[in-house]
Design a protein around this motif. Structure first.
Motif, PDB file in Angstrom:
ATOM      1  N   SER A 185       0.841  -1.196   0.000  1.00  0.00           N
ATOM      2  CA  SER A 185       0.000   0.000   0.000  1.00  0.00           C
ATOM      3  C   SER A 185       0.881   1.253   0.000  1.00  0.00           C
ATOM      4  O   SER A 185       1.651   1.480   0.937  1.00  0.00           O
ATOM      5  N   ALA A 186       0.765   2.057  -1.040  1.00  0.00           N
ATOM      6  CA  ALA A 186       1.574   3.276  -1.153  1.00  0.00           C
ATOM      7  C   ALA A 186       1.314   4.222   0.025  1.00  0.00           C
ATOM      8  O   ALA A 186       2.243   4.797   0.588  1.00  0.00           O
TER       9      ALA A 186
ATOM     10  N   ALA B  82       7.597   5.482 -10.127  1.00  0.00           N
ATOM     11  CA  ALA B  82       6.793   5.273 -11.339  1.00  0.00           C
ATOM     12  C   ALA B  82       6.891   6.435 -12.325  1.00  0.00           C
ATOM     13  O   ALA B  82       6.642   6.270 -13.514  1.00  0.00           O
ATOM     14  N   ASN B  83       7.276   7.621 -11.833  1.00  0.00           N
ATOM     15  CA  ASN B  83       7.421   8.797 -12.695  1.00  0.00           C
ATOM     16  C   ASN B  83       8.855   8.967 -13.190  1.00  0.00           C
ATOM     17  O   ASN B  83       9.234  10.037 -13.657  1.00  0.00           O
ATOM     18  N   ASN B  84       9.663   7.928 -13.030  1.00  0.00           N
ATOM     19  CA  ASN B  84      11.056   7.919 -13.468  1.00  0.00           C
ATOM     20  C   ASN B  84      11.927   8.918 -12.702  1.00  0.00           C
ATOM     21  O   ASN B  84      12.912   9.430 -13.214  1.00  0.00           O
ATOM     22  N   LYS B  85      11.551   9.201 -11.454  1.00  0.00           N
ATOM     23  CA  LYS B  85      12.297  10.126 -10.602  1.00  0.00           C
ATOM     24  C   LYS B  85      13.140   9.319  -9.613  1.00  0.00           C
ATOM     25  O   LYS B  85      12.640   8.395  -8.965  1.00  0.00           O
TER      26      LYS B  85
ATOM     27  N   TYR C 229       8.112   0.631  -8.845  1.00  0.00           N
ATOM     28  CA  TYR C 229       9.422   1.171  -8.481  1.00  0.00           C
ATOM     29  C   TYR C 229      10.495   0.221  -8.986  1.00  0.00           C
ATOM     30  O   TYR C 229      10.334  -0.993  -8.923  1.00  0.00           O
ATOM     31  N   THR C 230      11.593   0.792  -9.465  1.00  0.00           N
ATOM     32  CA  THR C 230      12.717  -0.002  -9.941  1.00  0.00           C
ATOM     33  C   THR C 230      13.917   0.278  -9.038  1.00  0.00           C
ATOM     34  O   THR C 230      14.178   1.429  -8.696  1.00  0.00           O
TER      35      THR C 230
ATOM     36  N   PHE D  84       9.179  -3.509  -7.840  1.00  0.00           N
ATOM     37  CA  PHE D  84       8.037  -3.870  -6.996  1.00  0.00           C
ATOM     38  C   PHE D  84       6.962  -2.800  -7.223  1.00  0.00           C
ATOM     39  O   PHE D  84       7.246  -1.710  -7.710  1.00  0.00           O
ATOM     40  N   THR D  85       5.730  -3.132  -6.871  1.00  0.00           N
ATOM     41  CA  THR D  85       4.609  -2.228  -7.111  1.00  0.00           C
ATOM     42  C   THR D  85       3.920  -1.866  -5.804  1.00  0.00           C
ATOM     43  O   THR D  85       3.665  -2.728  -4.962  1.00  0.00           O
TER      44      THR D  85
END
Length: 136
Positions: free
Chosen positions: A35-36, A68-71, A117-118, A133-134
């Motif tokens: 959960s974010a 997720a926004n590549n930040k 997220y990477t 992971f998500t």
């Protein structure tokens, strides 16, 4: 003439890279979550494999967490290596002595967004391991 032999050392392997969102229940207790809105930190763990043919020395690993926004999250420090640069979230320095080493790091945050997220682990500019992971 004396022959000069330069010893070539083996590269180190990273294995079992894991990352995920965690809720900090207390200073010592953490519970995994996807959960974010509940995530307090991202925990990253991996192993450096033991290798008798590798050079025993201080090693620095750069951990990059990308949302997720590549930040890039965390410290966002950029290091330059030869012709490449890496912007990383956090770094871990270890004294490597040819033995298996377990590494665990935490990236604290105040608000984690939903998405995938990477996590990338580098030694200098060389990507050694990658996982994702998500958070929902």
């Amino acid at each position: 003439p004396e022959k000069k032999v330069e010893k070539v050392y083996a590269n180190l392997d990273v294995s079992n890279l894991k990352a995920g969102g965690y809720i900090a229940k207390s200073a010592t207790t953490k519970e995994e979550t996807n959960s974010a809105s509940k995530t307090d930190l991202i925990k990253i763990s991996f192993y450096i494999e033991g290798n008798p043919n590798a050079k025993a020395e201080e090693k620095k690993y750069y951990i990059q967490v990308v949302d997720a926004n590549n930040k890039v999250l965390g410290k966002r420090i950029t290091e330059f290596f030869d012709d490449r640069s890496i912007t990383y979230s956090l770094a871990k320095t270890i004294q490597y002595d040819n033995q298996y080493v377990a590494i665990s790091q935490e990236l604290l945050g105040s608000k984690f967004e939903k998405g995938t997220y990477t996590v990338n682990v580098y030694e200098r500019s060389k990507l050694l391991a990658k996982t994702s992971f998500t958070l929902k």
